[in-house]
Write a protein that holds these residues in place. Sequence first.
Motif, PDB file in Angstrom:
ATOM      1  N   ASN A 123       0.829  -1.208   0.000  1.00 60.27           N
ATOM      2  CA  ASN A 123       0.000   0.000   0.000  1.00 60.27           C
ATOM      3  C   ASN A 123       0.859   1.252   0.000  1.00 60.27           C
ATOM      4  O   ASN A 123       0.580   2.201  -0.732  1.00 60.27           O
ATOM      5  CB  ASN A 123      -0.939  -0.005   1.209  1.00 60.27           C
ATOM      6  CG  ASN A 123      -2.100  -0.963   0.981  1.00 60.27           C
ATOM      7  OD1 ASN A 123      -2.584  -1.079  -0.139  1.00 60.27           O
ATOM      8  ND2 ASN A 123      -2.513  -1.653   2.037  1.00 60.27           N
ATOM      9  N   ASP A 124       1.933   1.227   0.808  1.00 60.31           N
ATOM     10  CA  ASP A 124       2.860   2.364   0.844  1.00 60.31           C
ATOM     11  C   ASP A 124       3.434   2.622  -0.538  1.00 60.31           C
ATOM     12  O   ASP A 124       3.574   3.771  -0.969  1.00 60.31           O
ATOM     13  CB  ASP A 124       4.033   2.047   1.784  1.00 60.31           C
ATOM     14  CG  ASP A 124       3.676   2.353   3.233  1.00 60.31           C
ATOM     15  OD1 ASP A 124       2.557   2.875   3.438  1.00 60.31           O
ATOM     16  OD2 ASP A 124       4.490   2.058   4.119  1.00 60.31           O
ATOM     17  N   LEU A 125       3.788   1.528  -1.220  1.00 59.14           N
ATOM     18  CA  LEU A 125       4.460   1.664  -2.520  1.00 59.14           C
ATOM     19  C   LEU A 125       3.479   1.956  -3.634  1.00 59.14           C
ATOM     20  O   LEU A 125       3.879   2.222  -4.764  1.00 59.14           O
ATOM     21  CB  LEU A 125       5.225   0.376  -2.846  1.00 59.14           C
ATOM     22  CG  LEU A 125       6.381   0.040  -1.907  1.00 59.14           C
ATOM     23  CD1 LEU A 125       6.951  -1.333  -2.233  1.00 59.14           C
ATOM     24  CD2 LEU A 125       7.480   1.090  -2.026  1.00 59.14           C
ATOM     25  N   LEU A 168      15.066   6.195 -14.359  1.00 57.42           N
ATOM     26  CA  LEU A 168      13.687   6.696 -14.326  1.00 57.42           C
ATOM     27  C   LEU A 168      13.630   8.157 -14.763  1.00 57.42           C
ATOM     28  O   LEU A 168      14.619   8.887 -14.671  1.00 57.42           O
ATOM     29  CB  LEU A 168      13.131   6.565 -12.905  1.00 57.42           C
ATOM     30  CG  LEU A 168      13.142   5.157 -12.296  1.00 57.42           C
ATOM     31  CD1 LEU A 168      12.663   5.215 -10.855  1.00 57.42           C
ATOM     32  CD2 LEU A 168      12.278   4.201 -13.113  1.00 57.42           C
ATOM     33  N   ASP A 169      12.454   8.573 -15.223  1.00 60.39           N
ATOM     34  CA  ASP A 169      12.286   9.994 -15.542  1.00 60.39           C
ATOM     35  C   ASP A 169      12.214  10.787 -14.244  1.00 60.39           C
ATOM     36  O   ASP A 169      12.090  10.225 -13.160  1.00 60.39           O
ATOM     37  CB  ASP A 169      11.029  10.205 -16.385  1.00 60.39           C
ATOM     38  CG  ASP A 169       9.792   9.718 -15.679  1.00 60.39           C
ATOM     39  OD1 ASP A 169       9.408  10.345 -14.676  1.00 60.39           O
ATOM     40  OD2 ASP A 169       9.230   8.680 -16.107  1.00 60.39           O
ATOM     41  N   SER A 170      12.274  12.126 -14.346  1.00 58.64           N
ATOM     42  CA  SER A 170      12.469  12.932 -13.141  1.00 58.64           C
ATOM     43  C   SER A 170      11.290  12.817 -12.168  1.00 58.64           C
ATOM     44  O   SER A 170      11.484  12.801 -10.959  1.00 58.64           O
ATOM     45  CB  SER A 170      12.726  14.384 -13.511  1.00 58.64           C
ATOM     46  OG  SER A 170      11.646  14.866 -14.282  1.00 58.64           O
ATOM     47  N   ILE A 171      10.077  12.708 -12.704  1.00 65.31           N
ATOM     48  CA  ILE A 171       8.919  12.628 -11.794  1.00 65.31           C
ATOM     49  C   ILE A 171       8.964  11.328 -10.996  1.00 65.31           C
ATOM     50  O   ILE A 171       8.835  11.326  -9.772  1.00 65.31           O
ATOM     51  CB  ILE A 171       7.597  12.727 -12.590  1.00 65.31           C
ATOM     52  CG1 ILE A 171       7.522  14.095 -13.278  1.00 65.31           C
ATOM     53  CG2 ILE A 171       6.388  12.538 -11.670  1.00 65.31           C
ATOM     54  CD1 ILE A 171       6.387  14.229 -14.265  1.00 65.31           C
ATOM     55  N   ASN A 172       9.170  10.236 -11.718  1.00 63.01           N
ATOM     56  CA  ASN A 172       9.276   8.940 -11.046  1.00 63.01           C
ATOM     57  C   ASN A 172      10.433   8.918 -10.058  1.00 63.01           C
ATOM     58  O   ASN A 172      10.322   8.364  -8.965  1.00 63.01           O
ATOM     59  CB  ASN A 172       9.471   7.837 -12.077  1.00 63.01           C
ATOM     60  CG  ASN A 172       8.151   7.180 -12.435  1.00 63.01           C
ATOM     61  OD1 ASN A 172       7.375   6.850 -11.544  1.00 63.01           O
ATOM     62  ND2 ASN A 172       7.893   7.036 -13.722  1.00 63.01           N
ATOM     63  N   LYS A 174      11.711  11.391  -8.438  1.00 63.93           N
ATOM     64  CA  LYS A 174      11.362  12.174  -7.250  1.00 63.93           C
ATOM     65  C   LYS A 174      10.460  11.358  -6.315  1.00 63.93           C
ATOM     66  O   LYS A 174      10.649  11.356  -5.101  1.00 63.93           O
ATOM     67  CB  LYS A 174      10.639  13.454  -7.684  1.00 63.93           C
ATOM     68  CG  LYS A 174      10.726  14.517  -6.639  1.00 63.93           C
ATOM     69  CD  LYS A 174      11.058  15.851  -7.274  1.00 63.93           C
ATOM     70  CE  LYS A 174      11.560  16.842  -6.231  1.00 63.93           C
ATOM     71  NZ  LYS A 174      11.886  18.127  -6.894  1.00 63.93           N
ATOM     72  N   ASN A 175       9.489  10.663  -6.917  1.00 63.19           N
ATOM     73  CA  ASN A 175       8.574   9.854  -6.113  1.00 63.19           C
ATOM     74  C   ASN A 175       9.312   8.754  -5.357  1.00 63.19           C
ATOM     75  O   ASN A 175       9.022   8.487  -4.195  1.00 63.19           O
ATOM     76  CB  ASN A 175       7.506   9.229  -7.003  1.00 63.19           C
ATOM     77  CG  ASN A 175       6.473  10.259  -7.428  1.00 63.19           C
ATOM     78  OD1 ASN A 175       6.263  11.253  -6.715  1.00 63.19           O
ATOM     79  ND2 ASN A 175       5.857  10.040  -8.573  1.00 63.19           N
ATOM     80  N   ILE A 176      10.264   8.136  -6.037  1.00 63.81           N
ATOM     81  CA  ILE A 176      11.038   7.077  -5.379  1.00 63.81           C
ATOM     82  C   ILE A 176      11.817   7.664  -4.208  1.00 63.81           C
ATOM     83  O   ILE A 176      11.861   7.104  -3.112  1.00 63.81           O
ATOM     84  CB  ILE A 176      12.008   6.408  -6.393  1.00 63.81           C
ATOM     85  CG1 ILE A 176      11.234   5.641  -7.476  1.00 63.81           C
ATOM     86  CG2 ILE A 176      12.979   5.477  -5.676  1.00 63.81           C
ATOM     87  CD1 ILE A 176      10.571   4.371  -7.013  1.00 63.81           C
ATOM     88  N   MET A 177      12.429   8.837  -4.469  1.00 65.53           N
ATOM     89  CA  MET A 177      13.200   9.477  -3.403  1.00 65.53           C
ATOM     90  C   MET A 177      12.300   9.818  -2.221  1.00 65.53           C
ATOM     91  O   MET A 177      12.690   9.681  -1.063  1.00 65.53           O
ATOM     92  CB  MET A 177      13.880  10.738  -3.931  1.00 65.53           C
ATOM     93  CG  MET A 177      15.098  10.472  -4.788  1.00 65.53           C
ATOM     94  SD  MET A 177      16.327   9.420  -3.996  1.00 65.53           S
ATOM     95  CE  MET A 177      17.144  10.584  -2.929  1.00 65.53           C
TER      96      MET A 177
END
Lengths: 225, 638
Positions: A123-125, A168-172, A174-177
């Motif tokens: 769920n977190d991911l 990954l692209d920048s949006i992805n 950022k989300n991972i970070m």
Amino acid sequence: MIKVKKLFKTYKQGVDIVVAVNNACLNIKKGEFVAIVGPSGSGKSTLLHLLAGLDKADSGEIIINNTDITKLNNEEMIIFRRENIGFIFQFYNLLPMLSVKENILLPALLSGKKTNAYEKIINDLNIKDKENYLPNDLSGGQQQRTAIGRALINNPKIILADEPTGNLDSINAKNIMKLFKHYNNLGQTIIIVTHDLRLAKMATRIITVKDGKIVKDVKNVKAHN
Amino acid sequence: MLKLIIRNFYENKKTSIVFLLSIIFSSMLIFLITLLFSAVHKYLLNEAIKNTGDYHVKIKTDLKNYENFSVIKNIKWQDDKVLITYDNIYDVYKLTDKLCKKAKCAEIEYNDAYLSLYGISKNENLLNTLKYLIIIVLAIILICMVFIIYNVYKILLINKYKQIGLLQSIGMTLKELRFMLLFEAIIFSLLGIVVGFIISLLAILVLITFINNSFKIDISFALNIKFLFYAFVFLFLLILIICFIPFFKAKKISNLKLLNMNYTYKKNKSFKNIIIFLSYLNYKRSKSHYKSVIISLVIFIVLSSSFNMFLKYGEEVINNYVSMPSYDAEITVLENTDEAYKLLDSFASKNSSKYKIYETCKTKININRENYVDKGPNNLNLYIIEGNNYFINEANTVITKDNRIYKENKSYFKKEISLKVNNKTLSLKESKNIPFGFENILTKDNLLIGINNINDICTPNLTLFMKSDEVNLEKKLKSLLKEDFDLYYINAKEGKKIINNIILSVKVFLYSILVLTFLIGVSTIISSAYLSMMYRKKEFGLLKSIGLTTKDFKDMITVESLYITGKASLYSLLLVLGINVITNSVINEVIDLEHFSLIKPFLCTSLISLIMIRIIMRMCYKRIEKTSIINLIYNDNI
Ligand SMILES: Nc1ncnc2c1ncn2[C@@H]1O[C@H](COP(=O)(O)OP(=O)(O)O)[C@@H](O)[C@H]1O
Ligand SMILES: [Mg+2]
């Protein structure tokens, strides 16, 4: 929590000898979020691999929770890593024949531990709806989330990630970070390698590596807020 | 370029040598079989020419001026008939028809013995059957060869991959790279084929000498240049194509990946045991890698069990059909017979441990007509020998000139006949057939029956059988009888030697075929199993990085080898059963033997396969274990 002393690692490249990690000394405390930065070929990955016990150092010590992992044999290392370390690769390295759910649960199954962390992690991911997909059917970001889930499932003391956003692209990215940040806020110790300084700024500590040597090691006060 | 290739060779010494060896081995096998076939063919051709001549057809005709019939190459007269040789032997039937439309033909007699060697006789065509057999064997060898070479070459490529990447990164284009690999493949295959040819040439010379010596025949070496050229070109192209399959496949993979995108996940069966689950999934996923292992296992199991059957067949033939004369010499003195035999008798009885003499007599026998309705002769010359115990084998084995064999107590000899020897009746069983190639051996004797008291049946006459270890028996006997008697001496020992040699040759032949097929099978399995393990380096690294222990791996390998062998055994079983039915029906046409069962050899070879696969996988795993996890993960496959 992690103590690295006088660590050396060299590679043979034909007749040349490359010193990939040159006399590295480190001290990382519990709950830190460390970013290792540096130019390509500077030895970041090698350092991380040594920390995870995926490769053997030529000399030096790596003490994780009072265990010198350089002294462990292959078998002991596998079990130690299984219990204590979650590793995330740049290219996800998921098992293609396993579904997302199976990939994430695999380390728990292997160590024979009962876990109820799965529901929370997925769920977190935010990949709950993909749990029965095979890795090949997922986007890069979703695959990396799966890899993170796999690293987290055994509730390891340390998470190591080698350029987890490099593909990954920048949006992805950022989300991972943000995900890493989230887990760090929950008290998880995290070490990531990246060459993207903007992303590194999200870490609480930034270590700069050049030609195998640690040349800079600064606290990132901003990120603490 | 050449330098680069030589460097390459040294860098991947082991695999390169194995690659070269696999080419040498395969071409050797193919040359060996074809060379042997042409040598035997030439021998048979010579024999046919010796026996019947090399004409194509014999016709009684009134046609004159054959010379005008342009397709005729040669004409000979024999009495009132004409022997015709055509330009093109394959048109013999058509041309003869044409010829006979122009003129009156009578008694058209085709030279079948000769024509059959070209595979064009309308009658029995042993050579054609042999040809088909050889084609099947060649096909099997070719399949195995493609398998082995392909697998070894792929292993070579995997090992080279880093280097290839390096070469590309320093600016070698894909085209240049391909050219380099092609050039390398050409050099390897040329070298391999030539060496293979030379080795097979030497082997064939040794083999021919051996066969000639043991069979006392005269097979000479035959080299068909045209055929050889074709074989060379064929092998060469085949190897090149094999070496290029990996590249074509590499192109396809990207398409496959695209397809994979649309593949929706089906719920896997759930397994309690994670190791079995992983093995199962791994099998499902890398089916194509397993496929080659399974195919090689099937080939191995089927080949080994069927050749095992051939071996048994050969042994049975030897045991049941080849009977050795138990005497060493056959002695006949035509004049003053009684006097001479008295002399011989007293000579032998003085030294009874060294010489044994048996009296014989010739008589006519009647074969019970009721049971024996075949066209065979009912009146035969029969040798009666004194000493039932000693000649027990001969007594129970009766061989007649029309190629029939009679034995006592052979349950699988179906037809029962009784022979009446004067007033004594012998009950024997008749074999339907004589195995191929044994006619001459079996008809050497006429009829031989051992009887306790020879005088009950007939008066001893003429021929004595003698048993002795004496080397120069003939000389000794001649000096004993001096010039007074005219001694005819037949050395049965020589005949025994020949038969022994034949038995030995047959056995050597059968065992070498068995060993060969075993070797082919084993190398196919090793190459494909090794390759499939090499492909999984990355997966192993990954599993290790997330915590699979060595014990888990060992279990996984055990489960997988069980699964693979199980599957291969299942396929093989079907094939083996089919082969069993077919061969049994074929063999029953040729000899009378008990039903052969392939099940036992099948079980044996399956077990061997299981052990072999496990050992190979374990060995590969041990090698992989030495490599660090990181190297495993980043060692990309093609
Ligand atoms: N397996 C290897 N064999 C030989 N050289 C290697 C190997 N791995 C890394 N190196 C070398 O070690 C140095 C550091 O590599 P790496 O740790 O991957 O750098 P980074 O991750 O910072 O880009 C580089 O010069 C690289 O060429
Ligand atoms: Mg790196």
